[in-house]
Design an enzyme around this catalytic site. Structure first.
Site, mmCIF file in Angstrom:
data_model
loop_
_atom_site.group_PDB
_atom_site.id
_atom_site.type_symbol
_atom_site.label_atom_id
_atom_site.label_comp_id
_atom_site.label_asym_id
_atom_site.label_seq_id
_atom_site.Cartn_x
_atom_site.Cartn_y
_atom_site.Cartn_z
ATOM 1 N N ASP A 271 19.225 26.824 -16.948
ATOM 2 C CA ASP A 271 19.260 26.031 -15.517
ATOM 3 C C ASP A 271 20.050 26.695 -14.895
ATOM 4 O OD1 ASP A 271 19.451 24.342 -13.482
ATOM 5 O OD2 ASP A 271 20.391 22.722 -14.612
ATOM 6 N N HIS B 216 20.935 23.973 -10.874
ATOM 7 C CA HIS B 216 21.894 23.219 -10.593
ATOM 8 C C HIS B 216 23.280 24.037 -10.643
ATOM 9 C CE1 HIS B 216 18.613 20.517 -11.982
ATOM 10 N NE2 HIS B 216 19.071 19.725 -10.873
ATOM 11 N N SER C 166 17.891 15.947 -7.382
ATOM 12 C CA SER C 166 19.214 16.265 -8.543
ATOM 13 C C SER C 166 20.316 16.961 -7.929
ATOM 14 C CB SER C 166 18.675 16.559 -9.866
ATOM 15 O OG SER C 166 18.002 17.719 -9.516
#
Length: 351
Positions: free
Chosen positions: A327, A330, A102
């Protein structure tokens, strides 16, 4: 010192420059973040209608905007301003494939946004088939592709469960005949419990429940390197490795005393040129692997510059799952992956 020893030292120096992207006395991956009011390069919410929800931190309610205003400044030289139209003209009729997890998606999404901002009048087509996403700029016949392959090697379903095959890259058939390849893996090697994607690891003739993750990573990377050395024609295909994107899940990494603190509420970059933790072990494995390959692979050395950006993650503004888990892996868009793509562009231009 004899001529052989001198030659060996020069060879090692040249190898270091090739791996780290240094030329003309300037390493574009070494530098610092400077505040720049002309940034960001685009507004994700208005200039990028196809953006993945998890990356659009402003739309997801992030209240601060200062993290958008930083530009990477190499020490001793300047990066060329990203020119999306020039990028597309250089790659007219060509295909660019990101392969990885990702974080590769993060970089691919960033590049699609940067290019769409540059040529908003150009029609595009976005398709998703299985684990392959393809963004085509129709007026340039340029394809930007993302293939979800978080380990680079094969993960197969069997009657016994999911098996991660450290020595197999059968899906590498998709990688052939592309003009530019950008690979990445590491993020998913550390997952355990419900997030772990395999039930067994196959290493040669042995099958086991688990093994040292760094060792497994190195074995898989060796399989990938053999595939590149066997299948790539450098006159037709340029190969990059993204580098290891850091997380900011433990604040002691940047000098904070509280080990339970993460990237939440961080609004400013780490100040300085060197990060307290230093290079992660996986990055050293990648550098060693690339230096021993017979085909040229350019390392996009994004690790150090990204380590400095503890402020640039989605944190609780990822907008995924309806929960408040931070998160810190990312990156918000616009944001740090835009710089990765500026470095990619600069490397492609000068090559």
């Amino acid at each position: 010192m004899d001529s052989f020893a001198i030659g060996a030292k020069l060879l090692l120096l040249l190898l270091s420059l090739v791996v780290h992207g240094e030329s003309n006395g300037c390493d574009i991956f070494q530098g610092s973040w400077v505040h720049d009011e002309t940034y960001p390069l685009y507004d994700a919410s208005t200039d990028c209608p196809f953006i993945e929800k998890q990356f659009d931190c402003q739309k997801n309610g992030r209240p601060d905007k200062d993290y958008l205003k930083y530009r990477w400044q190499p020490t001793g030289c300047n990066l060329p301003r990203f020119n999306g139209r020039d990028f597309l003209l250089r790659h007219q009729g060509k295909s660019i494939l990101f392969v990885g997890d990702s974080l590769s998606l993060n970089q691919w999404q960033s590049l699609t946004c940067m290019l769409h901002k540059a040529v908003p009048e150009s029609k595009y087509q976005l398709t998703r088939v299985g684990d392959l996403s393809t963004f085509t700029f129709l007026g340039f016949n340029t394809q930007l592709m993302f293939s979800r392959k978080p380990f680079l090697v094969d993960l197969v379903k069997t009657s016994a469960g999911r098996v991660l095959k450290l020595g197999s890259t059968e899906s590498g058939a998709l990688w052939k005949d592309k003009d530019v390849l950008i690979f990445n893996t590491w993020h998913w090697w550390l997952h355990s419990g419900r997030k772990q994607e395999w039930d067994y690891i196959e290493d040669g003739s042995r099958t086991m429940r688990d093994m040292n993750r760094l060792v497994a990573f190195e074995k898989a990377l060796n399989t990938w390197a053999k595939w590149v050395d066997t299948n790539i024609d450098p006159t037709k295909t340029k190969v990059f490795y993204q580098g290891v994107s850091p997380d900011h899940t433990n604040a002691t990494s940047w000098g904070h005393s509280n080990a339970t603190k993460d990237c939440r509420e961080e609004t400013q970059p780490f100040i300085g040129h060197k990060y307290r933790r230093g290079s992660p072990a996986a990055e050293l494995v990648v550098e060693k692997m690339i230096s021993n390959m017979s085909k040229p692979v350019q390392l996009l050395g994004v690790t150090m510059l990204s380590q400095l950006r503890k402020d640039a993650h989605p944190s609780i503004y990822g907008g995924v799952g309806g929960h408040m888990e931070a998160d810190c892996s990312h990156w918000c868009l616009a944001g740090v992956p835009d710089t990765w793509n500026q470095l990619l562009y600069a490397t492609l231009v000068r090559s």
